[in-house]
Design a protein around this motif. Sequence first.
Motif, PDB file in Angstrom:
ATOM      1  N   LEU A  83     102.030  45.340  80.801  1.00 31.06           N
ATOM      2  CA  LEU A  83     100.817  45.982  80.303  1.00 31.06           C
ATOM      3  C   LEU A  83     101.109  46.980  79.193  1.00 31.06           C
ATOM      4  CD1 LEU A  83      98.874  46.570  83.647  1.00 31.06           C
ATOM      5  CD2 LEU A  83      98.888  44.572  82.143  1.00 31.06           C
ATOM      6  N   ASP A  84     102.312  47.492  79.111  1.00 27.78           N
ATOM      7  CA  ASP A  84     102.672  48.445  78.060  1.00 27.78           C
ATOM      8  C   ASP A  84     104.139  48.259  77.695  1.00 27.78           C
ATOM      9  OD1 ASP A  84     102.819  50.466  76.268  1.00 27.78           O
ATOM     10  OD2 ASP A  84     102.525  52.099  77.684  1.00 27.78           O
ATOM     11  N   CYS A  85     104.404  47.289  76.824  1.00 27.04           N
ATOM     12  CA  CYS A  85     105.789  46.986  76.453  1.00 27.04           C
ATOM     13  C   CYS A  85     106.226  47.706  75.188  1.00 27.04           C
ATOM     14  CB  CYS A  85     105.974  45.481  76.281  1.00 27.04           C
ATOM     15  SG  CYS A  85     106.522  44.659  77.799  1.00 27.04           S
ATOM     16  N   GLU A  86     105.335  48.425  74.528  1.00 27.52           N
ATOM     17  CA  GLU A  86     105.716  49.148  73.319  1.00 27.52           C
ATOM     18  C   GLU A  86     106.417  50.463  73.640  1.00 27.52           C
ATOM     19  OE1 GLU A  86     105.570  47.845  70.456  1.00 27.52           O
ATOM     20  OE2 GLU A  86     104.409  46.083  71.048  1.00 27.52           O
ATOM     21  N   SER A  87     106.166  51.014  74.821  1.00 29.32           N
ATOM     22  CA  SER A  87     106.779  52.287  75.193  1.00 29.32           C
ATOM     23  C   SER A  87     108.122  52.042  75.878  1.00 29.32           C
ATOM     24  CB  SER A  87     105.851  53.072  76.118  1.00 29.32           C
ATOM     25  OG  SER A  87     105.702  52.403  77.355  1.00 29.32           O
ATOM     26  N   LYS A  88     108.879  53.123  76.057  1.00 30.11           N
ATOM     27  CA  LYS A  88     110.199  53.018  76.690  1.00 30.11           C
ATOM     28  C   LYS A  88     110.076  52.725  78.181  1.00 30.11           C
ATOM     29  CE  LYS A  88     112.235  56.273  73.376  1.00 30.11           C
ATOM     30  NZ  LYS A  88     110.989  56.628  72.679  1.00 30.11           N
ATOM     31  N   ASN A  89     109.000  53.213  78.825  1.00 28.74           N
ATOM     32  CA  ASN A  89     108.732  52.909  80.233  1.00 28.74           C
ATOM     33  C   ASN A  89     107.777  51.725  80.313  1.00 28.74           C
ATOM     34  OD1 ASN A  89     110.243  55.208  80.968  1.00 28.74           O
ATOM     35  ND2 ASN A  89     108.446  56.508  80.707  1.00 28.74           N
ATOM     36  N   LYS A  90     108.021  50.811  81.236  1.00 29.99           N
ATOM     37  CA  LYS A  90     107.253  49.567  81.313  1.00 29.99           C
ATOM     38  C   LYS A  90     106.365  49.544  82.560  1.00 29.99           C
ATOM     39  CE  LYS A  90     110.053  48.362  77.980  1.00 29.99           C
ATOM     40  NZ  LYS A  90     109.643  48.419  76.566  1.00 29.99           N
ATOM     41  N   LEU A  91     105.187  48.927  82.417  1.00 31.98           N
ATOM     42  CA  LEU A  91     104.268  48.745  83.537  1.00 31.98           C
ATOM     43  C   LEU A  91     103.999  47.250  83.686  1.00 31.98           C
ATOM     44  CD1 LEU A  91     102.448  50.022  85.700  1.00 31.98           C
ATOM     45  CD2 LEU A  91     100.624  50.089  83.982  1.00 31.98           C
ATOM     46  N   PHE A  92     104.361  46.692  84.856  1.00 33.79           N
ATOM     47  CA  PHE A  92     104.228  45.261  85.109  1.00 33.79           C
ATOM     48  C   PHE A  92     103.126  45.000  86.145  1.00 33.79           C
ATOM     49  CE2 PHE A  92     108.775  45.882  84.087  1.00 33.79           C
ATOM     50  CZ  PHE A  92     108.858  45.098  82.945  1.00 33.79           C
ATOM     51  N   LEU A  93     102.263  44.022  85.848  1.00 39.02           N
ATOM     52  CA  LEU A  93     101.256  43.548  86.791  1.00 39.02           C
ATOM     53  C   LEU A  93     101.621  42.125  87.177  1.00 39.02           C
ATOM     54  CD1 LEU A  93      98.483  43.711  88.248  1.00 39.02           C
ATOM     55  CD2 LEU A  93      97.456  42.874  86.113  1.00 39.02           C
ATOM     56  N   GLY A  94     101.762  41.861  88.484  1.00 38.73           N
ATOM     57  CA  GLY A  94     102.233  40.562  88.929  1.00 38.73           C
ATOM     58  C   GLY A  94     101.297  39.860  89.893  1.00 38.73           C
ATOM     59  N   PHE A  95     101.240  38.517  89.730  1.00 41.93           N
ATOM     60  CA  PHE A  95     100.499  37.648  90.641  1.00 41.93           C
ATOM     61  C   PHE A  95     101.445  36.538  91.081  1.00 41.93           C
ATOM     62  CE2 PHE A  95      97.674  39.290  87.394  1.00 41.93           C
ATOM     63  CZ  PHE A  95      96.605  39.812  88.113  1.00 41.93           C
ATOM     64  N   GLY A  96     101.575  36.341  92.393  1.00 36.49           N
ATOM     65  CA  GLY A  96     102.483  35.311  92.859  1.00 36.49           C
ATOM     66  C   GLY A  96     102.068  34.736  94.206  1.00 36.49           C
ATOM     67  N   PHE A  97     102.850  33.759  94.633  1.00 36.57           N
ATOM     68  CA  PHE A  97     102.602  33.133  95.935  1.00 36.57           C
ATOM     69  C   PHE A  97     103.942  32.696  96.506  1.00 36.57           C
ATOM     70  CE2 PHE A  97     101.321  29.960  99.009  1.00 36.57           C
ATOM     71  CZ  PHE A  97     100.182  30.548  99.572  1.00 36.57           C
ATOM     72  N   LEU A 114     101.945  46.057  91.311  1.00 38.51           N
ATOM     73  CA  LEU A 114     102.190  46.843  90.107  1.00 38.51           C
ATOM     74  C   LEU A 114     103.582  47.460  90.212  1.00 38.51           C
ATOM     75  CD1 LEU A 114      98.883  48.815  89.385  1.00 38.51           C
ATOM     76  CD2 LEU A 114     100.012  47.216  87.831  1.00 38.51           C
ATOM     77  N   SER A 115     104.345  47.382  89.127  1.00 37.06           N
ATOM     78  CA  SER A 115     105.687  47.963  89.121  1.00 37.06           C
ATOM     79  C   SER A 115     105.842  48.819  87.871  1.00 37.06           C
ATOM     80  CB  SER A 115     106.754  46.863  89.140  1.00 37.06           C
ATOM     81  OG  SER A 115     108.057  47.418  89.200  1.00 37.06           O
ATOM     82  N   TYR A 116     106.212  50.083  88.067  1.00 35.65           N
ATOM     83  CA  TYR A 116     106.425  51.017  86.950  1.00 35.65           C
ATOM     84  C   TYR A 116     107.927  51.237  86.816  1.00 35.65           C
ATOM     85  CZ  TYR A 116     106.121  55.229  84.081  1.00 35.65           C
ATOM     86  OH  TYR A 116     106.252  56.161  83.072  1.00 35.65           O
ATOM     87  N   ASN A 117     108.494  50.744  85.709  1.00 39.40           N
ATOM     88  CA  ASN A 117     109.937  50.805  85.477  1.00 39.40           C
ATOM     89  C   ASN A 117     110.238  51.768  84.337  1.00 39.40           C
ATOM     90  OD1 ASN A 117     109.427  48.429  87.041  1.00 39.40           O
ATOM     91  ND2 ASN A 117     111.439  47.668  86.487  1.00 39.40           N
ATOM     92  N   THR A 118     111.076  52.759  84.604  1.00 36.93           N
ATOM     93  CA  THR A 118     111.368  53.786  83.604  1.00 36.93           C
ATOM     94  C   THR A 118     112.616  53.441  82.818  1.00 36.93           C
ATOM     95  OG1 THR A 118     112.835  55.187  84.930  1.00 36.93           O
ATOM     96  CG2 THR A 118     110.467  55.441  85.293  1.00 36.93           C
ATOM     97  N   GLU A 119     112.789  54.107  81.661  1.00 33.76           N
ATOM     98  CA  GLU A 119     113.990  53.908  80.852  1.00 33.76           C
ATOM     99  C   GLU A 119     115.232  54.502  81.504  1.00 33.76           C
ATOM    100  OE1 GLU A 119     114.357  56.023  77.224  1.00 33.76           O
ATOM    101  OE2 GLU A 119     113.126  57.695  77.883  1.00 33.76           O
ATOM    102  N   LYS A 120     115.031  55.277  82.576  1.00 32.47           N
ATOM    103  CA  LYS A 120     116.149  55.889  83.308  1.00 32.47           C
ATOM    104  C   LYS A 120     116.656  54.986  84.424  1.00 32.47           C
ATOM    105  CE  LYS A 120     115.774  59.621  80.839  1.00 32.47           C
ATOM    106  NZ  LYS A 120     116.761  59.930  79.799  1.00 32.47           N
ATOM    107  N   PHE A 121     116.293  53.683  84.378  1.00 34.61           N
ATOM    108  CA  PHE A 121     116.786  52.669  85.320  1.00 34.61           C
ATOM    109  C   PHE A 121     116.270  52.896  86.741  1.00 34.61           C
ATOM    110  CE2 PHE A 121     120.060  53.347  82.034  1.00 34.61           C
ATOM    111  CZ  PHE A 121     119.942  52.138  81.382  1.00 34.61           C
ATOM    112  N   LEU A 122     115.047  53.417  86.870  1.00 37.30           N
ATOM    113  CA  LEU A 122     114.395  53.584  88.160  1.00 37.30           C
ATOM    114  C   LEU A 122     113.049  52.874  88.130  1.00 37.30           C
ATOM    115  CD1 LEU A 122     115.088  57.396  88.733  1.00 37.30           C
ATOM    116  CD2 LEU A 122     116.364  55.476  89.703  1.00 37.30           C
ATOM    117  N   PHE A 123     112.548  52.491  89.310  1.00 35.91           N
ATOM    118  CA  PHE A 123     111.233  51.860  89.367  1.00 35.91           C
ATOM    119  C   PHE A 123     110.503  52.258  90.645  1.00 35.91           C
ATOM    120  CE2 PHE A 123     113.409  48.925  92.154  1.00 35.91           C
ATOM    121  CZ  PHE A 123     112.427  48.449  93.006  1.00 35.91           C
ATOM    122  N   ILE A 124     109.172  52.176  90.586  1.00 36.80           N
ATOM    123  CA  ILE A 124     108.294  52.366  91.743  1.00 36.80           C
ATOM    124  C   ILE A 124     107.352  51.169  91.778  1.00 36.80           C
ATOM    125  CG2 ILE A 124     106.568  53.826  92.850  1.00 36.80           C
ATOM    126  CD1 ILE A 124     107.668  56.176  91.285  1.00 36.80           C
TER     127      ILE A 124
END
Length: 263
Positions: free
Chosen positions: A159-173, A190-200
Amino acid sequence: MLLNTSKPYSKDKLLYILFVLMLFTINISAQNDTLFFDKNWKNTIKESAIYYRTKPVKIKTKNAIGYKLASTDSLYVINDYYLKNNKLQFEGYSEDNEGKYLVGKAKWYDENNKLLDSRDFNYKENNKNKFEFPKWPILYLDYKIATKNQFIAGLEFCLDCESKNKLFLGFGFGFTSYNDTYYGLPDLHLSYNTEKFLFIKSGVSDKHAYALAGATLLNVLDLGFGYSQPFNNDKIPVIKGFTFGATFRFSRNQKVYTQIRIM
């Protein structure tokens, strides 16, 4: 009276001496403004250096990259060279004088001045404010274990790949098993991945909700630990308790992944 036989300096000789002194002063100043690096890009002295960098100068952001940034009025010009032949190794612009936060076009060269890599670190403000799905969705494979193993595959969107921190929205089965019976398992997260190699990460299925936090390897692999809570303890399968999760991402969009500067 003692006769003085010495001749005064001519105008040409004075100009020559002044020219030599000026060159000497410029040379000393240039050496003081030069940074030297070893093979691991650690600061060192000239005698043990492999690369060197001329003193970064600042220019207006728009003059450097062609557009303005709200938070950055000017950028540093970064030029690195191979010491042994003085050929260009890197050229680009950075928000800081150490070249850690690149903006605009950046290029890397080998010792023969052949282009190795070229990237555009584009942070246009209108791109940040405009939501659009990327051209290439991300394929993700996910494994989690709580009371039961869970295997899931699907698509993610950055959802926001231009910034250093990334926000991913996923759909799966995927699926899980209980008493030798297999059950389908939808996934929304939803996964929020930071440039500091951490994610929530947080997500839901039709059986449970979960939350994970941990480390990410350049957004290629996320490894996390958290907790799963079932919606109904009496509805099989019950997915409950402390949860370990691993997620793999595959994409042709290089902006999905955390970039490490190559110097």
